[in-house]
Scaffold this motif. Structure first.
Motif, PDB file in Angstrom:
ATOM      1  N   SER A   7       0.815  -1.221   0.000  1.00 31.97           N
ATOM      2  CA  SER A   7       0.000   0.000   0.000  1.00 31.97           C
ATOM      3  C   SER A   7       0.844   1.265   0.000  1.00 31.97           C
ATOM      4  N   PHE A   8       2.140   1.116   0.265  1.00 32.02           N
ATOM      5  CA  PHE A   8       3.059   2.258   0.230  1.00 32.02           C
ATOM      6  C   PHE A   8       3.927   2.242  -1.031  1.00 32.02           C
ATOM      7  N   GLY A   9       3.615   1.320  -1.945  1.00 30.94           N
ATOM      8  CA  GLY A   9       4.390   1.212  -3.175  1.00 30.94           C
ATOM      9  C   GLY A   9       5.732   0.525  -2.974  1.00 30.94           C
ATOM     10  N   ILE A  10       5.863  -0.223  -1.886  1.00 30.17           N
ATOM     11  CA  ILE A  10       7.117  -0.937  -1.605  1.00 30.17           C
ATOM     12  C   ILE A  10       6.936  -2.397  -2.006  1.00 30.17           C
ATOM     13  N   PRO A  11       7.661  -2.847  -3.015  1.00 26.25           N
ATOM     14  CA  PRO A  11       7.526  -4.241  -3.426  1.00 26.25           C
ATOM     15  C   PRO A  11       8.128  -5.184  -2.393  1.00 26.25           C
ATOM     16  N   GLY A  12       7.653  -6.406  -2.412  1.00 23.83           N
ATOM     17  CA  GLY A  12       8.174  -7.409  -1.497  1.00 23.83           C
ATOM     18  C   GLY A  12       8.097  -8.788  -2.100  1.00 23.83           C
ATOM     19  N   GLU A  13       8.817  -9.707  -1.467  1.00 27.84           N
ATOM     20  CA  GLU A  13       8.904 -11.065  -1.992  1.00 27.84           C
ATOM     21  C   GLU A  13       9.142 -12.029  -0.845  1.00 27.84           C
ATOM     22  N   GLN A  14       8.459 -13.158  -0.896  1.00 32.03           N
ATOM     23  CA  GLN A  14       8.684 -14.215   0.082  1.00 32.03           C
ATOM     24  C   GLN A  14       9.677 -15.206  -0.529  1.00 32.03           C
ATOM     25  N   VAL A  15      10.687 -15.589   0.261  1.00 28.93           N
ATOM     26  CA  VAL A  15      11.778 -16.414  -0.245  1.00 28.93           C
ATOM     27  C   VAL A  15      11.984 -17.633   0.659  1.00 28.93           C
ATOM     28  N   ASP A  16      12.315 -18.755   0.052  1.00 32.49           N
ATOM     29  CA  ASP A  16      12.679 -19.944   0.829  1.00 32.49           C
ATOM     30  C   ASP A  16      14.038 -19.680   1.468  1.00 32.49           C
ATOM     31  N   GLY A  17      14.032 -19.304   2.721  1.00 28.15           N
ATOM     32  CA  GLY A  17      15.265 -18.973   3.431  1.00 28.15           C
ATOM     33  C   GLY A  17      16.144 -20.169   3.726  1.00 28.15           C
ATOM     34  N   MET A  18      15.680 -21.351   3.405  1.00 31.55           N
ATOM     35  CA  MET A  18      16.476 -22.564   3.600  1.00 31.55           C
ATOM     36  C   MET A  18      17.262 -22.918   2.328  1.00 31.55           C
ATOM     37  N   ASP A  19      17.083 -22.147   1.270  1.00 33.72           N
ATOM     38  CA  ASP A  19      17.764 -22.397  -0.005  1.00 33.72           C
ATOM     39  C   ASP A  19      18.707 -21.227  -0.291  1.00 33.72           C
ATOM     40  N   VAL A  20      20.007 -21.448  -0.125  1.00 37.85           N
ATOM     41  CA  VAL A  20      20.962 -20.349  -0.277  1.00 37.85           C
ATOM     42  C   VAL A  20      20.936 -19.745  -1.673  1.00 37.85           C
ATOM     43  N   ARG A  21      20.623 -20.537  -2.681  1.00 40.12           N
ATOM     44  CA  ARG A  21      20.555 -20.000  -4.040  1.00 40.12           C
ATOM     45  C   ARG A  21      19.361 -19.068  -4.201  1.00 40.12           C
ATOM     46  N   ALA A  22      18.226 -19.428  -3.610  1.00 44.44           N
ATOM     47  CA  ALA A  22      17.041 -18.569  -3.675  1.00 44.44           C
ATOM     48  C   ALA A  22      17.285 -17.274  -2.908  1.00 44.44           C
ATOM     49  N   VAL A  23      17.953 -17.370  -1.768  1.00 40.04           N
ATOM     50  CA  VAL A  23      18.268 -16.181  -0.969  1.00 40.04           C
ATOM     51  C   VAL A  23      19.196 -15.262  -1.745  1.00 40.04           C
ATOM     52  N   MET A  24      20.207 -15.829  -2.387  1.00 42.37           N
ATOM     53  CA  MET A  24      21.159 -15.036  -3.160  1.00 42.37           C
ATOM     54  C   MET A  24      20.451 -14.326  -4.321  1.00 42.37           C
ATOM     55  N   ALA A  25      19.620 -15.051  -5.052  1.00 47.40           N
ATOM     56  CA  ALA A  25      18.923 -14.465  -6.197  1.00 47.40           C
ATOM     57  C   ALA A  25      17.987 -13.344  -5.754  1.00 47.40           C
ATOM     58  N   ALA A  26      17.229 -13.577  -4.686  1.00 50.38           N
ATOM     59  CA  ALA A  26      16.306 -12.553  -4.199  1.00 50.38           C
ATOM     60  C   ALA A  26      17.069 -11.348  -3.657  1.00 50.38           C
ATOM     61  N   SER A  27      18.186 -11.597  -2.996  1.00 49.70           N
ATOM     62  CA  SER A  27      18.998 -10.503  -2.459  1.00 49.70           C
ATOM     63  C   SER A  27      19.562  -9.641  -3.579  1.00 49.70           C
ATOM     64  N   GLU A  28      20.040 -10.275  -4.637  1.00 58.90           N
ATOM     65  CA  GLU A  28      20.566  -9.526  -5.778  1.00 58.90           C
ATOM     66  C   GLU A  28      19.464  -8.670  -6.409  1.00 58.90           C
ATOM     67  N   LYS A  29      18.273  -9.235  -6.539  1.00 59.55           N
ATOM     68  CA  LYS A  29      17.143  -8.502  -7.107  1.00 59.55           C
ATOM     69  C   LYS A  29      16.793  -7.294  -6.226  1.00 59.55           C
TER      70      LYS A  29
END
Length: 130
Positions: A7-29
């Motif tokens: 509602s404030f125009g801030i995007p967000g994403e839920q990530v599988d925090g148990m998968d280091v590759r998913a965390v890395m990709a989401a962090s880079e994004k």
């Protein structure tokens, strides 16, 4: 939680925090988004807690089998270890050696933190931007 900023125009994403590759990709994004001047970005890392919330929480709400299954099948460190060995990038002995070195560094840092004298009060604001 990742959608709390919508509602404030801030995007967000839920990530599988148990998968280091998913965390890395989401962090880079998220970093690219923030560094390009588009504002904040919310990352919600979904993880599995192996123990209770505190020492007074015996975590009786989960079975030992459930916890063991998560450790065996989803533990981030074990997943990386398996990928490294399966790909031939490291051997079991290489990883044991690294683990030994890391444990020694952690022990040294803990010893320093517990035995080194407190800094002088004049250092309180050193490296702090006011």
């Amino acid at each position: 939680l990742s959608q709390r900023g919508a509602s404030f125009g801030i995007p967000g994403e839920q990530v599988d925090g148990m998968d280091v590759r998913a965390v890395m990709a989401a962090s880079e994004k998220a970093l690219e988004h923030c560094r390009s001047g588009k504002g904040p970005y919310i990352l919600e890392m979904v993880t599995y807690r192996y123990r209770g919330h505190s020492m007074s929480d015996p975590a009786k709400y989960r079975s030992k089998d459930e916890v063991q299954k998560m450790r065996t099948e989803h533990d981030p460190i074990e997943q990386v270890r398996k990928r490294l060995i399966d790909a031939g990038w490291a051997s079991e002995d290489d990883l044991k050696s690294m683990d030994k070195e890391i444990r020694a560094k952690v022990a040294e840092a803990a010893e320093f933190a517990q035995t080194d004298p407190e800094p002088d009060a004049s250092e309180l604001y050193t490296d702090i931007l006011l």
